[in-house]
Scaffold this motif. Sequence first.
Motif, PDB file in Angstrom:
ATOM      1  N   VAL A 185       0.856  -1.185   0.000  1.00 34.23           N
ATOM      2  CA  VAL A 185       0.000   0.000   0.000  1.00 34.23           C
ATOM      3  C   VAL A 185       0.885   1.225   0.000  1.00 34.23           C
ATOM      4  CG1 VAL A 185      -1.791   1.243   1.237  1.00 34.23           C
ATOM      5  CG2 VAL A 185      -1.792  -1.256   1.248  1.00 34.23           C
ATOM      6  N   PRO A 186       0.685   2.135  -0.957  1.00 35.02           N
ATOM      7  CA  PRO A 186       1.517   3.344  -0.995  1.00 35.02           C
ATOM      8  C   PRO A 186       1.348   4.175   0.287  1.00 35.02           C
ATOM      9  CG  PRO A 186       0.112   3.191  -2.953  1.00 35.02           C
ATOM     10  CD  PRO A 186      -0.303   2.112  -2.013  1.00 35.02           C
ATOM     11  N   ALA A 187       2.446   4.768   0.722  1.00 38.36           N
ATOM     12  CA  ALA A 187       2.392   5.654   1.899  1.00 38.36           C
ATOM     13  C   ALA A 187       1.659   6.913   1.501  1.00 38.36           C
ATOM     14  CB  ALA A 187       3.801   5.980   2.374  1.00 38.36           C
ATOM     15  N   THR A 188       0.829   7.428   2.420  1.00 41.16           N
ATOM     16  CA  THR A 188       0.096   8.654   2.102  1.00 41.16           C
ATOM     17  C   THR A 188       0.824   9.860   2.663  1.00 41.16           C
ATOM     18  OG1 THR A 188      -1.240   8.361   4.098  1.00 41.16           O
ATOM     19  CG2 THR A 188      -2.148   7.568   2.025  1.00 41.16           C
TER      20      THR A 188
END
Length: 193
Positions: free
Chosen positions: A190-193
């Motif tokens: 999951v991409p870091a926000t």
Amino acid sequence: MSGWHEITGQAVALAQDNIDTDQLIPARFMSQPRADGYGDFLLHDVRGQGHPLDAGTVEVIVAGRNFGSGSSREAAVYALVDFGVRAVFAPSFGDIFASNAVNNGLLPARIDAETIAQLQSVLAGGRAEARVDLAAGTAVIAGQEVAFDLDPVWREKLMNGWDDIDLTAQHDAEISEFAAARVAAYPWAVPAT
């Protein structure tokens, strides 16, 4: 778009094979705003002087093979729907046309060539009453009962007034559940926000 289960109205025959999307709506009319409607442009270049559609709105068309072939212009379906057509019966349809038809509430009903020929013969004199029962997969056209083939997913889309997005959205809970499980199992993906 609203769904439907049954329609009644007038039927006409377009006793010709290969009525393509370029005939259904000539390209020169596609610059018109969609909001203005495309019904007046339906088969524009062949209507007149006794054409079956000259007398106005019909709900059912009985056509020849390969109806809606040609280019992928969705405007061909818009022209039919805006004219008042709710169902087209033919032995075969252009693939993209048939998909566009279902997504816009128009039934592309496949029936065998022999039945088409019989219906076209009965309708040769003009219009006749028609009733289409989507759930049962049957129609009565000019007093003749016919059964038609329709993919069950297409039937569901037409009856509920759904397009492809609506069809997917009915699985929202399962999609959300899968997404949550995927994030839990593979947090590193999951991409870091």
